[in-house]
Design a protein around this motif. Sequence first.
Motif, short mmCIF file in Angstrom:
data_model
loop_
_atom_site.label_atom_id
_atom_site.label_comp_id
_atom_site.label_asym_id
_atom_site.label_seq_id
_atom_site.Cartn_x
_atom_site.Cartn_y
_atom_site.Cartn_z
N SER A 164 -14.70 -5.32 7.83
CA SER A 164 -15.91 -5.26 8.66
C SER A 164 -16.96 -4.35 8.03
N ILE A 165 -16.50 -3.19 7.52
CA ILE A 165 -17.45 -2.26 6.90
C ILE A 165 -18.15 -2.91 5.71
N ILE A 166 -17.36 -3.56 4.86
CA ILE A 166 -17.93 -4.23 3.69
C ILE A 166 -18.90 -5.32 4.12
N GLY A 167 -18.52 -6.08 5.16
CA GLY A 167 -19.38 -7.17 5.63
C GLY A 167 -20.72 -6.67 6.14
N TYR A 168 -20.72 -5.63 6.96
CA TYR A 168 -21.99 -5.13 7.52
C TYR A 168 -22.83 -4.43 6.45
N ALA A 184 -30.27 -0.52 12.52
CA ALA A 184 -29.60 0.60 13.19
C ALA A 184 -28.32 0.13 13.87
N LYS A 185 -28.37 -1.09 14.45
CA LYS A 185 -27.19 -1.63 15.12
C LYS A 185 -26.06 -1.86 14.12
N TYR A 186 -26.39 -2.51 12.99
CA TYR A 186 -25.34 -2.79 12.00
C TYR A 186 -24.81 -1.51 11.36
N THR A 187 -25.70 -0.55 11.17
CA THR A 187 -25.26 0.74 10.62
C THR A 187 -24.30 1.44 11.58
N GLY A 188 -24.62 1.35 12.89
CA GLY A 188 -23.75 1.95 13.89
C GLY A 188 -22.38 1.29 13.93
N ILE A 189 -22.38 -0.04 13.81
CA ILE A 189 -21.09 -0.75 13.81
C ILE A 189 -20.27 -0.36 12.59
N ALA A 190 -20.94 -0.30 11.41
CA ALA A 190 -20.23 0.09 10.19
C ALA A 190 -19.68 1.50 10.31
N LEU A 191 -20.45 2.39 10.94
CA LEU A 191 -19.97 3.76 11.15
C LEU A 191 -18.77 3.79 12.08
N ASP A 192 -18.81 3.00 13.15
CA ASP A 192 -17.66 2.93 14.07
C ASP A 192 -16.41 2.44 13.34
N LYS A 193 -16.59 1.42 12.52
CA LYS A 193 -15.44 0.90 11.78
C LYS A 193 -14.93 1.93 10.77
N ALA A 194 -15.84 2.67 10.15
CA ALA A 194 -15.41 3.71 9.21
C ALA A 194 -14.64 4.80 9.93
N GLU A 195 -15.09 5.18 11.12
CA GLU A 195 -14.37 6.19 11.90
C GLU A 195 -13.00 5.66 12.32
N ARG A 196 -12.95 4.37 12.67
CA ARG A 196 -11.68 3.74 13.01
C ARG A 196 -10.73 3.79 11.81
N LEU A 197 -11.28 3.53 10.62
CA LEU A 197 -10.48 3.56 9.40
C LEU A 197 -9.96 4.98 9.14
N GLU A 198 -10.79 5.97 9.38
CA GLU A 198 -10.37 7.35 9.19
C GLU A 198 -9.24 7.71 10.15
N THR A 199 -9.35 7.25 11.40
CA THR A 199 -8.31 7.52 12.40
C THR A 199 -6.97 6.91 11.97
N LEU A 200 -7.01 5.68 11.48
CA LEU A 200 -5.78 5.02 11.04
C LEU A 200 -5.15 5.75 9.86
N ILE A 201 -5.99 6.14 8.90
CA ILE A 201 -5.46 6.85 7.73
C ILE A 201 -4.82 8.16 8.15
N ASN A 202 -5.47 8.87 9.07
CA ASN A 202 -4.90 10.13 9.55
C ASN A 202 -3.57 9.91 10.26
N GLU A 203 -3.47 8.82 11.03
CA GLU A 203 -2.22 8.53 11.73
C GLU A 203 -1.10 8.21 10.74
N PHE A 204 -1.43 7.45 9.73
CA PHE A 204 -0.40 7.11 8.75
C PHE A 204 0.06 8.34 7.98
N PHE A 205 -0.88 9.20 7.61
CA PHE A 205 -0.48 10.45 6.97
C PHE A 205 0.39 11.29 7.89
N GLU A 206 0.08 11.28 9.17
CA GLU A 206 0.84 12.09 10.13
C GLU A 206 2.27 11.58 10.28
#
Length: 373
Positions: A164-168, A184-206
């Motif tokens: 999704s991030i790459i697409g937007y 602004a809308k597409y940037t916000g969506i890409a940011l949300d997806k990037a934050e989602r990606l960060e959350t997943l990476i943190n969970e996997f490291f945990e």
Amino acid sequence: MNNTKYKGYRRRHSQISRQILMQYILSVLGMLAGFALLIFLAWIFCRLFIWQPEDPLYRFLKAMQSTVVLWGGPLILVGMFVLAYHYISKPLDYLDEVTAAAEQLANPDETPIRLSAPMESIQDELNAVRERALRSAMHAREAEQRKNDLIVYLAHDLKTPLTSIIGYLTLLRDEPELSPAMRAKYTGIALDKAERLETLINEFFEITRFSLTHLTLQREEVNLTRMLEQVTFEFQPVLAEMDLVWDLSLPPDVVVVCDPDKLERVFDNLLRNAINYSYPGTLIRVELKTGEGEVSILVENHGHTIPPEKLDRLFEQFFRLDSSRSSSSGGAGLGLAIAKEIVELHGGTIRAESAEERITFTVTLPTDYSPLR
């Protein structure tokens, strides 16, 4: 092998050696006694008759009597040799058995090791080693499977938000005529997806840290009542947004010995799940109960009843109650697995129940975990 075990093995081996040696000595003594008894009986038997000097049998017996040392000595030596061969072959047979058992131990299976009766204690220990080896092999296979699962889930869960991030971002690059509002809308969506990606990476490291390292708890006396009040207060904005209300039943100043940072994560996860899976406009009950030497924390919300087959799997790594929802907004299916790990490290238990559109999680903890002492 430590010194105590080594001494234990030596005692058992010496016992078998002494047993064989004693049997050999008794056999030799028995042979000598039998030989002497045989001569004595022959002498008694010969005295029952009157022999004539010219009788050939008399001459033969007389010759035997006069040369008893000449023929008796070699006969005794032959007997001792036969006995020695027999009892020397025993430990060799035992050695063959142990060698075969060692080969079986090198590639253990479900077939138990069988040794002769004198080596029963060694047989028991070899079977104990075999069982430990089988358990270790099973745990190694499970660990390998968990590692493979981690890779599969990692690839799957990271791919979705990354795509999704790459697409937007590609859309923002290739469409220079986009209006500021759409950009602004597409940037916000890409940011949300990037934050989602960060959350997943943190969970996997945990979860990797929890699985691969030996955690030590930094235990201290904690006011559990205040911890729960603080954690629930931090969720107030989310509750207001989703039209939910806390129903708190927290006795004042309940103190437990725990690792506050790790235990706070448990409650954060349980409360977050309760919020995500609650009907709008309902209560979420958080109750703290005290008992003799333990406390129980109950988190109950109103939502879809969890089927029994899914209820049993809630604490499995990567299990998701609602996979379609979780793939877009939920976690990686690790939160409850981590919570269970933390609770059990504290010497407690965690369980889930669901009936009549209610979901209840109950955490039970000792008030004073003994390893602290």
